[in-house]
Design an enzyme around this catalytic site. Structure first.
Site, mmCIF file in Angstrom:
data_model
loop_
_atom_site.group_PDB
_atom_site.id
_atom_site.type_symbol
_atom_site.label_atom_id
_atom_site.label_comp_id
_atom_site.label_asym_id
_atom_site.label_seq_id
_atom_site.Cartn_x
_atom_site.Cartn_y
_atom_site.Cartn_z
ATOM 1 N N ASP A 47 0.880 -1.290 -0.138
ATOM 2 C CA ASP A 47 -0.064 -0.083 -0.035
ATOM 3 C C ASP A 47 0.908 1.199 -0.036
ATOM 4 O OD1 ASP A 47 -1.647 2.324 1.639
ATOM 5 O OD2 ASP A 47 -2.765 0.942 0.728
ATOM 6 N N ARG A 48 0.666 2.279 -0.991
ATOM 7 C CA ARG A 48 1.472 3.264 -1.069
ATOM 8 C C ARG A 48 1.260 4.310 -0.042
ATOM 9 N NH1 ARG A 48 -0.649 -0.285 -3.550
ATOM 10 N NH2 ARG A 48 -2.250 0.924 -4.025
ATOM 11 N N CYS A 83 -2.866 5.131 -10.369
ATOM 12 C CA CYS A 83 -2.887 5.104 -9.060
ATOM 13 C C CYS A 83 -2.280 6.334 -8.870
ATOM 14 C CB CYS A 83 -2.143 4.128 -8.443
ATOM 15 S SG CYS A 83 -1.849 4.322 -6.466
ATOM 16 N N THR A 85 -1.611 8.314 -5.776
ATOM 17 C CA THR A 85 -0.846 8.217 -4.767
ATOM 18 C C THR A 85 0.757 7.694 -5.278
ATOM 19 O OG1 THR A 85 -2.678 7.847 -3.262
ATOM 20 C CG2 THR A 85 -0.255 7.731 -2.377
ATOM 21 N N ALA A 86 0.595 6.855 -6.295
ATOM 22 C CA ALA A 86 1.995 6.183 -6.533
ATOM 23 C C ALA A 86 2.810 7.088 -7.218
ATOM 24 C CB ALA A 86 1.670 5.016 -7.725
ATOM 25 N N THR A 125 -5.924 10.685 -1.293
ATOM 26 C CA THR A 125 -5.732 9.803 0.076
ATOM 27 C C THR A 125 -4.870 10.697 0.997
ATOM 28 O OG1 THR A 125 -3.568 9.190 -0.777
ATOM 29 C CG2 THR A 125 -5.503 7.715 -1.204
ATOM 30 N N LYS A 165 -12.349 -0.160 -1.900
ATOM 31 C CA LYS A 165 -11.449 -1.070 -1.905
ATOM 32 C C LYS A 165 -11.795 -2.435 -1.104
ATOM 33 C CE LYS A 165 -7.016 1.532 -2.160
ATOM 34 N NZ LYS A 165 -6.463 0.901 -3.371
ATOM 35 N N CYS A 194 -7.918 10.479 -6.510
ATOM 36 C CA CYS A 194 -7.415 9.151 -6.113
ATOM 37 C C CYS A 194 -8.287 8.245 -7.116
ATOM 38 C CB CYS A 194 -7.937 8.846 -4.758
ATOM 39 S SG CYS A 194 -7.708 6.783 -4.462
#
Length: 238
Positions: A47-48, A83, A85-86, A125, A165, A194
């Site tokens: 998880d990022r 994604c 956050t990535a 996030t 999720k 997100c």
């Protein structure tokens, strides 16, 4: 056309929807006019947000680099990561791999600048918010980021982790409460920052003035791979 590589699984439903968006956006009358793509769906990547916030020591970066390198070995010309956050790891990723990786946040900043948007409300996030990923890119384009209160930020995290999720029903009232607060704080546009939040837009009417960062990323994939987006996708803000 160029071949697209997709680092997927972050999360799985967002990846499936991302491919759907690319296909929907592409102006094509035959199968052969669509973009060739390879998806590596790897939900086991750590998880990022947990890593970024120091709640986990398992970095997702080594796995992300490994997968993009494998995609490059299979002949992709460009990569996308559905994604947001990535994107915290974007600089390290691009330094370690041999193919360009589209920067969805930077492309969104350009999109807003072209439309003279000066204030954008951010739904994202905790990891994305606390590392100021949007602010870093948006300020370069003269766009101010407006963030929700701690209570509304907790609603966003619940929508992402406890609803989407987890595969449970979406508490749409919480989404609308956050939107209302961001508009009250002066936001001209609400950003779905997100890719899990894209699933809300897919299932519910989000109202006017929303921009899904995954829409921007998908449109960039179409254009950068040499295809043409359908005219109705010239404007992505609802």
């Amino acid at each position: 056309m160029k071949k697209l590589g997709i680092l997927g699984g972050l999360g799985p439903m967002a990846t499936a929807y991302f491919l759907q968006l690319i296909i929907q956006m592409t102006q094509a009358e035959t199968d052969q006019e669509h973009i060739e793509s390879i998806i590596y769906n790897c939900p086991s990547i750590p998880d990022r947000t947990q890593f970024i916030l120091g709640k986990s020591t398992c970095s997702p970066l080594p796995s992300m680099i490994e997968i993009i390198q494998k995609l490059a070995e299979q002949g992709v010309d460009i990569c996308a990561i559905p994604c947001i956050t990535a994107h915290y790891f974007h600089k390290e990723l691009t330094a370690a791999v041999s193919v360009p990786v589209i920067h969805g946040i930077e492309e969104t900043a350009v999109y807003l600048k072209q439309r003279n948007i000066q204030k954008a409300g951010i739904m994202a996030t905790d990891g994305t918010v606390q590392t100021m990923l949007f602010s870093q890119e948006f300020e370069k384009k003269g766009v101010k980021c407006i963030y929700p209160s701690p209570l509304c930020q907790s609603y966003i995290m619940e929508l992402i982790y406890k609803n989407i999720k987890a595969g449970l029903p979406i508490e749409i009232d919480k989404f609308h409460m956050v939107s209302k607060e961001l508009y009250a704080l002066g936001a001209e546009v609400i950003l779905l920052g997100c890719t899990e939040l894209s699933m809300i837009k897919k299932e519910f009417p989000v109202g006017p003035g929303c921009l899904d960062v995954m829409d921007v990323l998908a449109k960039c994939c179409v254009e950068m791979c040499g295809a043409h987006p359908k005219p109705k996708y010239n404007e992505l803000i609802t």
